[in-house]
Design an enzyme around this catalytic site. Structure first.
Site, PDB file in Angstrom:
ATOM      1  N   GLU A 139       0.932  -1.341  -0.045  1.00 25.17           N
ATOM      2  CA  GLU A 139       0.044  -0.048   0.044  1.00 25.17           C
ATOM      3  C   GLU A 139       0.865   1.199   0.085  1.00 25.17           C
ATOM      4  OE1 GLU A 139      -3.579   2.076   2.617  1.00 25.17           O
ATOM      5  OE2 GLU A 139      -2.204   0.581   3.626  1.00 25.17           O
ATOM      6  N   GLU A 236     -12.257   2.384   5.721  1.00 24.79           N
ATOM      7  CA  GLU A 236     -11.223   2.691   6.665  1.00 24.79           C
ATOM      8  C   GLU A 236     -11.041   4.137   7.117  1.00 24.79           C
ATOM      9  OE1 GLU A 236      -6.509   1.159   7.088  1.00 24.79           O
ATOM     10  OE2 GLU A 236      -6.660   2.402   5.559  1.00 24.79           O
TER      11      GLU A 236
END
Length: 261
Positions: A139, A236
């Site tokens: 990520e 998130e």
């Protein structure tokens, strides 16, 4: 699109098994988490089985947060620690039926050998995950929130994946981080679609509920779907008022928008 609750930030007043049940009760399709290791995996598996939800992904341990560590995989000289974190995450993930492990790169500060360390750890992670049918995620994370983080662009992530050539190594496309880092999300997403394994959303710049700020998620996610994405979207974000359930008005609104042709 499935919408997943990220239990690292949501329902944090509850223990993790209860968070899973709360997410199911509130209409999420799946869950994901950060660091579940304080809980016996049997507890988590029981909650998943009871609700019918899948744990889509979990993170490797970050190292020592007190020392500012935010991942280990790209830290030269920490190979043994990084591999141990990967082995723990893959074993735990397999025990609960997780689909992926996010291997946290860490704050390498562009140190010599950091990318070589990262690739070595990722190759090991892919080998461990493959027999379980699990993916490994990497990520890009913005350096405003995490100064010195090793992985800071989609192009860098794509280069790492190309160098390793592993089918189960994919990109976590976190819209919050990538809007801050690079922007132009619709085009960048389409260009990297074959490499994208998961999507995450939050408002920019406050990382609150995905219903305000710079990004229109109904429009953006429709664009992702039109590009051919059929995976899940992880919520998130940090609830602005601290109460997850009080801020869930965005969920039916987003579902309605994505249900339109």
């Amino acid at each position: 699109m499935q919408i997943s609750a990220n239990l690292g930030f949501l329902y944090t007043d509850l223990p993790l098994p209860a968070r899973i049940r709360a997410a199911a009760s509130d209409g999420f399709d799946a869950v994901e988490c950060h660091f579940p290791y304080a809980h016996d995996p049997a507890e988590i598996r029981d909650a998943l089985d009871a609700t019918g939800l899948q744990m889509l992904a979990l993170n490797t341990r970050p190292g020592d947060p007190g020392a500012g560590e935010f991942g280990l995989a790209a830290l030269p000289g920490r190979s043994d620690d990084a591999r141990a974190a990967v082995a723990q995450a893959v074993s735990y993930g397999a025990a609960i039926g997780a689909g992926a492990v996010h291997v946290m790169a860490g704050r390498s500060g562009a140190a010599a050998g950091a990318e070589a360390s990262f690739r070595d750890t990722l190759a090991h992670a892919c080998d461990l995950a493959a027999p379980h049918g699990m993916s490994i995620l990497i990520e890009p994370i913005n350096t405003r929130d995490v100064p010195g983080y090793h992985l800071t662009s989609l192009e860098q992530a794509a280069g790492t994946i190309a160098a390793l050539g592993r089918d189960n190594l994919k990109i976590m496309f976190d819209c919050y981080h990538l809007q801050i880092l690079q922007g132009d999300l619709t085009r960048r997403f389409a260009e990297h679609l074959p490499l994208i394994g998961h999507v995450q959303i939050a408002a920019v710049p406050d990382r609150g509920e995905p219903d305000a700020g710079e990004l229109s998620y109904p429009r953006l996610l429709r664009g992702f779907r039109e590009a051919g994405y059929r995976g899940a979207v992880g919520a998130e974000y940090r609830p602005r008022g601290g109460d997850t359930r009080a801020g869930l008005g965005w969920l039916p609104t987003l579902r309605a928008a994505l249900g339109a042709p």
